[in-house]
Design a protein around this motif. Structure first.
Motif, PDB file in Angstrom:
ATOM      1  N   ILE A   1       0.823  -1.211   0.000  1.00  0.00           N
ATOM      2  CA  ILE A   1       0.000   0.000   0.000  1.00  0.00           C
ATOM      3  C   ILE A   1       0.860   1.266   0.000  1.00  0.00           C
ATOM      4  O   ILE A   1       0.569   2.221  -0.710  1.00  0.00           O
ATOM      5  CB  ILE A   1      -0.947  -0.010   1.233  1.00  0.00           C
ATOM      6  CG1 ILE A   1      -1.947  -1.167   1.114  1.00  0.00           C
ATOM      7  CG2 ILE A   1      -1.680   1.322   1.382  1.00  0.00           C
ATOM      8  CD1 ILE A   1      -2.740  -1.438   2.380  1.00  0.00           C
ATOM      9  N   THR A   2       1.919   1.255   0.807  1.00  0.00           N
ATOM     10  CA  THR A   2       2.678   2.498   1.022  1.00  0.00           C
ATOM     11  C   THR A   2       4.000   2.541   0.266  1.00  0.00           C
ATOM     12  O   THR A   2       4.601   3.604   0.132  1.00  0.00           O
ATOM     13  CB  THR A   2       3.005   2.670   2.516  1.00  0.00           C
ATOM     14  OG1 THR A   2       3.916   1.612   2.896  1.00  0.00           O
ATOM     15  CG2 THR A   2       1.763   2.613   3.386  1.00  0.00           C
ATOM     16  N   GLY A   3       4.487   1.377  -0.168  1.00  0.00           N
ATOM     17  CA  GLY A   3       5.798   1.305  -0.803  1.00  0.00           C
ATOM     18  C   GLY A   3       6.941   1.331   0.189  1.00  0.00           C
ATOM     19  O   GLY A   3       8.109   1.292  -0.206  1.00  0.00           O
ATOM     20  N   LYS A   4       6.607   1.387   1.505  1.00  0.00           N
ATOM     21  CA  LYS A   4       7.665   1.512   2.523  1.00  0.00           C
ATOM     22  C   LYS A   4       7.903   0.186   3.244  1.00  0.00           C
ATOM     23  O   LYS A   4       6.965  -0.572   3.496  1.00  0.00           O
ATOM     24  CB  LYS A   4       7.249   2.546   3.577  1.00  0.00           C
ATOM     25  CG  LYS A   4       7.143   3.961   3.042  1.00  0.00           C
ATOM     26  CD  LYS A   4       6.714   4.884   4.187  1.00  0.00           C
ATOM     27  CE  LYS A   4       5.999   6.119   3.673  1.00  0.00           C
ATOM     28  NZ  LYS A   4       5.111   6.720   4.659  1.00  0.00           N
ATOM     29  N   GLU A   5       9.175  -0.041   3.591  1.00  0.00           N
ATOM     30  CA  GLU A   5       9.536  -1.199   4.410  1.00  0.00           C
ATOM     31  C   GLU A   5       9.162  -0.908   5.863  1.00  0.00           C
ATOM     32  O   GLU A   5       9.258   0.232   6.310  1.00  0.00           O
ATOM     33  CB  GLU A   5      11.047  -1.451   4.349  1.00  0.00           C
ATOM     34  CG  GLU A   5      11.575  -1.798   2.975  1.00  0.00           C
ATOM     35  CD  GLU A   5      11.338  -3.256   2.591  1.00  0.00           C
ATOM     36  OE1 GLU A   5      10.942  -4.050   3.461  1.00  0.00           O
ATOM     37  OE2 GLU A   5      11.541  -3.584   1.404  1.00  0.00           O
ATOM     38  N   ARG A   6       8.783  -1.931   6.594  1.00  0.00           N
ATOM     39  CA  ARG A   6       8.461  -1.741   8.009  1.00  0.00           C
ATOM     40  C   ARG A   6       8.514  -3.098   8.697  1.00  0.00           C
ATOM     41  O   ARG A   6       8.200  -4.115   8.082  1.00  0.00           O
ATOM     42  CB  ARG A   6       7.041  -1.170   8.138  1.00  0.00           C
ATOM     43  CG  ARG A   6       6.610  -0.887   9.564  1.00  0.00           C
ATOM     44  CD  ARG A   6       5.130  -0.490   9.630  1.00  0.00           C
ATOM     45  NE  ARG A   6       4.254  -1.647   9.403  1.00  0.00           N
ATOM     46  CZ  ARG A   6       2.927  -1.594   9.517  1.00  0.00           C
ATOM     47  NH1 ARG A   6       2.314  -0.484   9.821  1.00  0.00           N
ATOM     48  NH2 ARG A   6       2.204  -2.687   9.303  1.00  0.00           N
ATOM     49  N   VAL A   7       8.906  -3.126   9.962  1.00  0.00           N
ATOM     50  CA  VAL A   7       8.693  -4.313  10.790  1.00  0.00           C
ATOM     51  C   VAL A   7       7.894  -3.838  11.985  1.00  0.00           C
ATOM     52  O   VAL A   7       8.405  -3.116  12.836  1.00  0.00           O
ATOM     53  CB  VAL A   7      10.012  -4.968  11.238  1.00  0.00           C
ATOM     54  CG1 VAL A   7       9.716  -6.166  12.143  1.00  0.00           C
ATOM     55  CG2 VAL A   7      10.819  -5.413  10.026  1.00  0.00           C
ATOM     56  N   GLY A   8       6.656  -4.178  12.029  1.00  0.00           N
ATOM     57  CA  GLY A   8       5.810  -3.718  13.125  1.00  0.00           C
ATOM     58  C   GLY A   8       4.363  -3.976  12.801  1.00  0.00           C
ATOM     59  O   GLY A   8       3.620  -3.077  12.429  1.00  0.00           O
ATOM     60  N   SER A   9       3.957  -5.253  12.917  1.00  0.00           N
ATOM     61  CA  SER A   9       2.588  -5.649  12.582  1.00  0.00           C
ATOM     62  C   SER A   9       2.220  -6.840  13.453  1.00  0.00           C
ATOM     63  O   SER A   9       3.085  -7.469  14.062  1.00  0.00           O
ATOM     64  CB  SER A   9       2.515  -6.062  11.112  1.00  0.00           C
ATOM     65  OG  SER A   9       3.366  -7.170  10.893  1.00  0.00           O
ATOM     66  N   CYS A  10       0.928  -7.141  13.479  1.00  0.00           N
ATOM     67  CA  CYS A  10       0.523  -8.338  14.239  1.00  0.00           C
ATOM     68  C   CYS A  10       1.209  -9.574  13.671  1.00  0.00           C
ATOM     69  O   CYS A  10       1.639 -10.444  14.426  1.00  0.00           O
ATOM     70  CB  CYS A  10      -0.989  -8.500  14.204  1.00  0.00           C
ATOM     71  SG  CYS A  10      -1.817  -7.336  15.292  1.00  0.00           S
ATOM     72  N   HIS A  11       1.306  -9.657  12.342  1.00  0.00           N
ATOM     73  CA  HIS A  11       1.953 -10.831  11.764  1.00  0.00           C
ATOM     74  C   HIS A  11       3.407 -10.949  12.239  1.00  0.00           C
ATOM     75  O   HIS A  11       3.817 -12.012  12.716  1.00  0.00           O
ATOM     76  CB  HIS A  11       1.894 -10.775  10.238  1.00  0.00           C
ATOM     77  CG  HIS A  11       2.551 -11.945   9.583  1.00  0.00           C
ATOM     78  ND1 HIS A  11       1.970 -13.183   9.534  1.00  0.00           N
ATOM     79  CD2 HIS A  11       3.763 -12.066   8.975  1.00  0.00           C
ATOM     80  CE1 HIS A  11       2.791 -14.029   8.927  1.00  0.00           C
ATOM     81  NE2 HIS A  11       3.885 -13.374   8.572  1.00  0.00           N
TER      82      HIS A  11
END
Ligand SMILES: [Zn+2]
Length: 266
Positions: free
Chosen positions: A161-171
């Motif tokens: 959706i955002t094109g951004k990398e992230r680590v921070g989700s329920c998964h």
């Protein structure tokens, strides 16, 4: 090609109207005795608290339960939604099946609904026995709590959706918890029970929507284990879900969740 395949003929087509038929409509096998489960709940709550743990904000934790144990999950500091996974403690190939649970009961679980395991097992894993938010019901937009529609927030979709990398989700939190605490792997994490989350499907566009959680400090749900369970809970990094996906979520809308396990005295 026949002219009946052109677009104009498609538009002329009329469809017969039928009333909806509920597909499964709580078959007897999915209906519990309220008296039996009220009694199980009473006996467990009169027993001992055998485990208390705090799931820190934006993190996940696991715990186990014996058949008959009662688990209470409390919004003990501030509004917060949680994503739950369930496995048979003795065979983690048997795990929660949110889609079939949705068909057997409803898109949002209510007290005395059950959480079902995947095929080929299809057994009740747990039974929902108490909810301080039960009176929320189904609101004017079709929104309700504790859904088995959504899958869990994850960083792959966030990037889509955002094109951004992230680590921070329920998964990612659930994966970290099952890897570090249970020696399991990413593929063991599955579609969740979205507790305290207010969601629905829009009538006009048929899309999944959410609203800020109405849960407040002190609200709780309880379920009873119908088999020996391994349970995982993520305190969602979306917090109370008052901020749309893709926007920065301030720390003050995120809170921990409290877990207590009660066991009947023998
Ligand atoms: Zn989440």
């Amino acid at each position: 090609m026949s002219s009946s395949w052109c677009g104009r003929d498609f538009q002329k087509r009329e469809f017969a109207k039928h009333s909806p038929t509920i597909c499964y409509d709580k078959p007897n096998a999915a209906v519990v005795s309220k008296e039996e489960y009220d009694d199980k709940r009473y006996k467990a709550l009169c027993g001992d608290v055998i485990q208390t743990l705090i799931v820190p904000k934006r993190e996940a934790r696991t715990w186990s339960m014996q058949q008959g144990d009662l688990c209470r999950v409390t919004v003990h500091e501030g509004s917060q939604v949680g994503d739950m996974n369930f496995w048979n403690l003795d065979n983690t190939n048997e795990r929660f099946y949110s889609g079939k649970t949705r068909q057997l009961h409803a898109a949002h679980l209510r007290v005395y609904d059950r959480l079902w395991s995947c095929l080929p097992y299809l057994r009740p894993m747990a039974t929902f026995v108490f909810d301080t938010l039960a009176t929320y019901g189904i609101d004017e937009d079709g929104g309700a709590l504790h859904d088995v529609i959504g899958t869990r927030c994850d960083d792959y979709t966030y990037k889509l959706i955002t094109g951004k990398e992230r680590v921070g989700s329920c998964h990612s939190s659930l994966v970290k918890a099952v890897v570090e605490e249970r020696g399991m792997c990413e593929q063991d994490v599955h579609d969740v029970w979205n507790i305290f989350m207010c969601t629905g499907i829009t009538r006009d566009t048929d899309q999944y929507f959410c609203k800020p959680s109405p849960a407040r400090k002190g609200d709780f749900i309880e379920f009873i284990a119908d088999m020996n369970l391994l349970v995982a809970l993520s305190a969602c990094p979306q917090g109370d879900v008052s901020i749309p996906v893709g926007h920065e979520v301030p720390d003050e809308v995120c809170h921990p969740l409290k877990v207590e396990v009660f066991r009947q005295k023998l």
